[in-house]
Motif scaffolding. Structure first.
Motif, PDB file in Angstrom:
ATOM      1  N   ASP A  20      -7.359   7.825  -0.839  1.00  0.00           N
ATOM      2  CA  ASP A  20      -8.495   7.302  -1.591  1.00  0.00           C
ATOM      3  C   ASP A  20      -8.010   6.644  -2.881  1.00  0.00           C
ATOM      4  N   PHE A  21      -7.117   7.295  -3.601  1.00  0.00           N
ATOM      5  CA  PHE A  21      -6.599   6.768  -4.866  1.00  0.00           C
ATOM      6  C   PHE A  21      -5.784   5.489  -4.636  1.00  0.00           C
ATOM      7  N   TYR A  22      -4.809   5.530  -3.735  1.00  0.00           N
ATOM      8  CA  TYR A  22      -3.916   4.387  -3.554  1.00  0.00           C
ATOM      9  C   TYR A  22      -4.613   3.184  -2.926  1.00  0.00           C
ATOM     10  N   THR A  23      -5.649   3.416  -2.089  1.00  0.00           N
ATOM     11  CA  THR A  23      -6.350   2.289  -1.475  1.00  0.00           C
ATOM     12  C   THR A  23      -7.554   1.838  -2.302  1.00  0.00           C
ATOM     13  N   ASN A  24      -8.424   2.751  -2.696  1.00  0.00           N
ATOM     14  CA  ASN A  24      -9.662   2.371  -3.384  1.00  0.00           C
ATOM     15  C   ASN A  24      -9.505   2.128  -4.870  1.00  0.00           C
ATOM     16  N   VAL A  25      -8.551   2.785  -5.521  1.00  0.00           N
ATOM     17  CA  VAL A  25      -8.352   2.575  -6.957  1.00  0.00           C
ATOM     18  C   VAL A  25      -7.278   1.520  -7.208  1.00  0.00           C
ATOM     19  N   LEU A  26      -6.118   1.658  -6.551  1.00  0.00           N
ATOM     20  CA  LEU A  26      -5.018   0.718  -6.797  1.00  0.00           C
ATOM     21  C   LEU A  26      -5.030  -0.500  -5.871  1.00  0.00           C
ATOM     22  N   GLY A  27      -5.768  -0.441  -4.753  1.00  0.00           N
ATOM     23  CA  GLY A  27      -5.904  -1.614  -3.889  1.00  0.00           C
ATOM     24  C   GLY A  27      -4.854  -1.792  -2.814  1.00  0.00           C
ATOM     25  N   PHE A  28      -4.014  -0.787  -2.564  1.00  0.00           N
ATOM     26  CA  PHE A  28      -3.053  -0.884  -1.467  1.00  0.00           C
ATOM     27  C   PHE A  28      -3.780  -0.812  -0.130  1.00  0.00           C
ATOM     28  N   LYS A  29      -3.166  -1.332   0.923  1.00  0.00           N
ATOM     29  CA  LYS A  29      -3.666  -1.250   2.292  1.00  0.00           C
ATOM     30  C   LYS A  29      -2.738  -0.351   3.093  1.00  0.00           C
ATOM     31  N   VAL A  30      -3.307   0.351   4.068  1.00  0.00           N
ATOM     32  CA  VAL A  30      -2.499   1.189   4.953  1.00  0.00           C
ATOM     33  C   VAL A  30      -1.774   0.298   5.948  1.00  0.00           C
ATOM     34  N   SER A  31      -0.477   0.494   6.069  1.00  0.00           N
ATOM     35  CA  SER A  31       0.344  -0.243   7.018  1.00  0.00           C
ATOM     36  C   SER A  31       0.420   0.500   8.345  1.00  0.00           C
ATOM     37  N   LYS A  32       0.769   1.785   8.275  1.00  0.00           N
ATOM     38  CA  LYS A  32       0.954   2.580   9.494  1.00  0.00           C
ATOM     39  C   LYS A  32       0.801   4.053   9.171  1.00  0.00           C
ATOM     40  N   ARG A  33       0.254   4.783  10.125  1.00  0.00           N
ATOM     41  CA  ARG A  33       0.134   6.239  10.001  1.00  0.00           C
ATOM     42  C   ARG A  33       1.152   6.872  10.936  1.00  0.00           C
ATOM     43  N   TYR A  34       1.900   7.820  10.406  1.00  0.00           N
ATOM     44  CA  TYR A  34       2.873   8.576  11.180  1.00  0.00           C
ATOM     45  C   TYR A  34       2.361  10.010  11.286  1.00  0.00           C
ATOM     46  N   GLY A  35       1.237  10.193  11.933  1.00  0.00           N
ATOM     47  CA  GLY A  35       0.614  11.504  12.003  1.00  0.00           C
ATOM     48  C   GLY A  35      -0.296  11.716  10.805  1.00  0.00           C
ATOM     49  N   GLU A  36      -0.686  12.967  10.576  1.00  0.00           N
ATOM     50  CA  GLU A  36      -1.624  13.294   9.501  1.00  0.00           C
ATOM     51  C   GLU A  36      -0.973  13.390   8.136  1.00  0.00           C
ATOM     52  N   LYS A  37       0.339  13.581   8.079  1.00  0.00           N
ATOM     53  CA  LYS A  37       0.986  13.891   6.803  1.00  0.00           C
ATOM     54  C   LYS A  37       1.858  12.776   6.233  1.00  0.00           C
ATOM     55  N   ILE A  38       2.008  11.666   6.952  1.00  0.00           N
ATOM     56  CA  ILE A  38       2.838  10.561   6.455  1.00  0.00           C
ATOM     57  C   ILE A  38       2.114   9.241   6.717  1.00  0.00           C
ATOM     58  N   VAL A  39       1.915   8.459   5.644  1.00  0.00           N
ATOM     59  CA  VAL A  39       1.235   7.171   5.742  1.00  0.00           C
ATOM     60  C   VAL A  39       2.034   6.140   4.959  1.00  0.00           C
ATOM     61  N   SER A  40       2.274   4.989   5.576  1.00  0.00           N
ATOM     62  CA  SER A  40       2.977   3.895   4.913  1.00  0.00           C
ATOM     63  C   SER A  40       1.952   2.890   4.395  1.00  0.00           C
ATOM     64  N   LEU A  41       2.195   2.397   3.175  1.00  0.00           N
ATOM     65  CA  LEU A  41       1.318   1.409   2.549  1.00  0.00           C
ATOM     66  C   LEU A  41       1.987   0.040   2.557  1.00  0.00           C
TER      67      LEU A  41
END
Length: 120
Positions: A20-41
């Motif tokens: 929520d912080f990195y996407t909605n506040v800072l404006g990053f987009k999700v690149s890829k999800r590696y399961g529930e605990k690792i997300v690349s921006l």
């Protein structure tokens, strides 16, 4: 040679809060999800990876420090404050390349915001 960054990993205590912080506040987009605990921006130079760490709290210490470029630090400070982001300095402070302030993400990681001077 080991002198080129290829990935930046940010240790977080709660992936939903971090996203929520990195996407909605800072404006990053999700690149890829590696399961529930690792997300690349998405990032132009190298990926930023959020990794949820068991037992990590906002008082666990710095997970990483990185800087984000600001074109207008005063405007960005006001925007971030309006989004509820913890801004450590209300006014930009001088640093060798220009001006900076620091914000904190929900896991307590400090993020520098840098506005480079025209002389840098």
């Amino acid at each position: 040679m080991l002198n080129k960054i290829c990935v930046l990993t940010v240790k977080v205590h709660n992936m939903n809060e971090a996203l929520d912080f990195y996407t909605n506040v800072l404006g990053f987009k999700v690149s890829k999800r590696y399961g529930e605990k690792i997300v690349s921006l998405v990032n132009t130079d190298y990926p930023i990876v959020l990794e949820e760490e068991e037992g990590r709290s906002s008082r666990s210490g710095q997970g990483v420090l990185f800087g984000l470029v600001s074109e207008n630090l005063n405007e960005d400070i006001e925007f971030l404050k309006s989004k509820g982001a913890p801004v450590m300095f209300d006014e930009p402070r001088p640093c060798p390349p220009g001006l900076y302030t620091v914000i904190k993400d929900p896991s307590g990681n400090e993020i520098e915001l840098l506005e480079f001077s025209s002389e840098s």
